[in-house]
Motif scaffolding. Structure first.
Motif, PDB file in Angstrom:
ATOM      1  N   ILE A  51      35.522  33.270 131.031  1.00 46.49           N
ATOM      2  CA  ILE A  51      36.355  32.802 132.133  1.00 46.49           C
ATOM      3  C   ILE A  51      37.375  33.891 132.438  1.00 46.49           C
ATOM      4  O   ILE A  51      38.170  34.274 131.573  1.00 46.49           O
TER       5      ILE A  51
ATOM      6  N   ALA B  52      42.292  26.701 142.307  1.00 40.67           N
ATOM      7  CA  ALA B  52      41.681  25.438 141.889  1.00 40.67           C
ATOM      8  C   ALA B  52      42.580  24.250 142.228  1.00 40.67           C
ATOM      9  O   ALA B  52      43.807  24.314 142.098  1.00 40.67           O
TER      10      ALA B  52
ATOM     11  N   PHE C 162      34.997  20.891 135.492  1.00 39.20           N
ATOM     12  CA  PHE C 162      35.381  21.614 136.704  1.00 39.20           C
ATOM     13  C   PHE C 162      34.241  21.649 137.707  1.00 39.20           C
ATOM     14  O   PHE C 162      33.102  21.312 137.400  1.00 39.20           O
ATOM     15  N   GLN C 163      34.566  22.103 138.900  1.00 44.43           N
ATOM     16  CA  GLN C 163      33.591  22.223 139.980  1.00 44.43           C
ATOM     17  C   GLN C 163      33.710  23.603 140.603  1.00 44.43           C
ATOM     18  O   GLN C 163      34.815  24.140 140.726  1.00 44.43           O
ATOM     19  N   MET C 164      32.561  24.145 141.010  1.00 48.66           N
ATOM     20  CA  MET C 164      32.537  25.434 141.680  1.00 48.66           C
ATOM     21  C   MET C 164      31.858  25.298 143.037  1.00 48.66           C
ATOM     22  O   MET C 164      30.980  24.455 143.217  1.00 48.66           O
TER      23      MET C 164
ATOM     24  N   GLU D 252      31.077  33.062 140.587  1.00 47.06           N
ATOM     25  CA  GLU D 252      30.563  33.556 139.318  1.00 47.06           C
ATOM     26  C   GLU D 252      29.824  34.867 139.526  1.00 47.06           C
ATOM     27  O   GLU D 252      29.284  35.137 140.598  1.00 47.06           O
TER      28      GLU D 252
ATOM     29  N   ILE E  55      32.991  33.491 135.059  1.00 47.32           N
ATOM     30  CA  ILE E  55      33.529  32.555 136.045  1.00 47.32           C
ATOM     31  C   ILE E  55      34.793  33.168 136.631  1.00 47.32           C
ATOM     32  O   ILE E  55      35.774  33.399 135.924  1.00 47.32           O
TER      33      ILE E  55
ATOM     34  N   VAL F 295      37.230  28.828 140.461  1.00 44.05           N
ATOM     35  CA  VAL F 295      36.908  27.417 140.306  1.00 44.05           C
ATOM     36  C   VAL F 295      37.520  26.636 141.467  1.00 44.05           C
ATOM     37  O   VAL F 295      38.660  26.899 141.878  1.00 44.05           O
ATOM     38  N   THR F 296      36.761  25.684 142.003  1.00 49.61           N
ATOM     39  CA  THR F 296      37.248  24.892 143.126  1.00 49.61           C
ATOM     40  C   THR F 296      38.162  23.755 142.689  1.00 49.61           C
ATOM     41  O   THR F 296      39.217  23.529 143.289  1.00 49.61           O
TER      42      THR F 296
ATOM     43  N   VAL G 158      39.494  21.256 139.084  1.00 46.25           N
ATOM     44  CA  VAL G 158      39.498  20.886 137.669  1.00 46.25           C
ATOM     45  C   VAL G 158      39.622  19.361 137.595  1.00 46.25           C
ATOM     46  O   VAL G 158      40.549  18.775 138.161  1.00 46.25           O
TER      47      VAL G 158
END
Length: 227
Positions: free
Chosen positions: A32, A40, A105-107, A118, A132, A135-136, A138
């Motif tokens: 990460i 995020a 989490f979401q991407m 990524e 990563i 990240v969009t 958490v």
């Protein structure tokens, strides 16, 4: 008399600390990157036990969970609820039966089905590395029995503190990467061993035994001490 408040605190994720991630598609090294959480959405994050929505320990919208991103990673501090699940989590962490954390989490995915947050590279030995970078959202930080990254941490305040947790420098990251590489190679070696034992059994049942089959049998017998 009200019970004294207890808190669990630690790092749900660590920047620049590689670990081996195993999925249905295979194993790879994951890292990460610092800045991955800069954009995020962390407006509604829950603290869970083993990612279970049925075991909620706290929530930042209620003020029972505090989050902070620093140079080390994502730090959290959650007030332990006065519930059987909360007390159980506190006891397990306090006894050091549970010591690690994870996160949900979401991407973002583009129209081509790829994730711009990524990047993929390889080690000198060809092991895939997923980094990563963005990240969009958490969803949760979770106290976990087994974490993908065993270097994450959770402590019951009043015992060991998180003051000695540091960000990995370039040399430390290289050591972590090498350890992750070794762990992955050991996993593959165990897989190959089991495969070889299976092939040995198949060869042993193959009749009549041709010279090349006998040669393979002797090789496996010597290599794995088979009978």
């Amino acid at each position: 008399m009200s019970k004294e408040k207890q808190y669990l605190s630690g790092y749900a994720l660590l920047f620049n600390v590689p670990y081996v991630y195993t999925s249905r598609e295979g194993s790879f090294i994951e890292v990460i990157a610092p800045g991955a959480l800069d954009n995020a959405d962390m407006s509604d994050v829950v603290a869970l036990f083993n990612h279970s929505p049925n075991v909620v320990l706290g929530r930042n919208t209620s003020g029972t969970l505090n989050l902070k991103t620093d140079k080390t990673g994502l730090y959290f501090r959650v007030q332990v609820p006065n519930t059987s699940s909360g007390e159980e989590a506190a006891v397990l962490v306090g006894r050091r039966d549970v010591t690690t954390c994870s996160w949900g989490f979401q991407m973002m995915m583009d129209r081509n089905g790829t994730m711009p947050g990524e990047t993929w590279t390889k080690t000198e030995r060809g092991t895939p590395i997923r980094t990563i970078t963005s990240v969009t959202k958490v969803f949760d930080v979770s106290v976990t029995t087994w974490a993908a990254n065993p270097k994450t941490s959770v402590f019951l305040e009043g015992g060991t503190t998180t003051s000695d947790i540091r960000s990995a420098d370039s040399e430390a990251m290289a050591r972590e990467l090498d350890q992750a590489q070794m762990q992955m190679e050991l996993t593959l070696a165990r897989h190959n061993l089991e495969k070889s034992k299976f092939e040995y059994g198949q060869l042993k049942r193959n009749t009549p035994l041709r010279p090349e089959v006998i040669k393979q049998l002797n090789f496996f017998k010597k290599l794995y001490n088979l009978k």
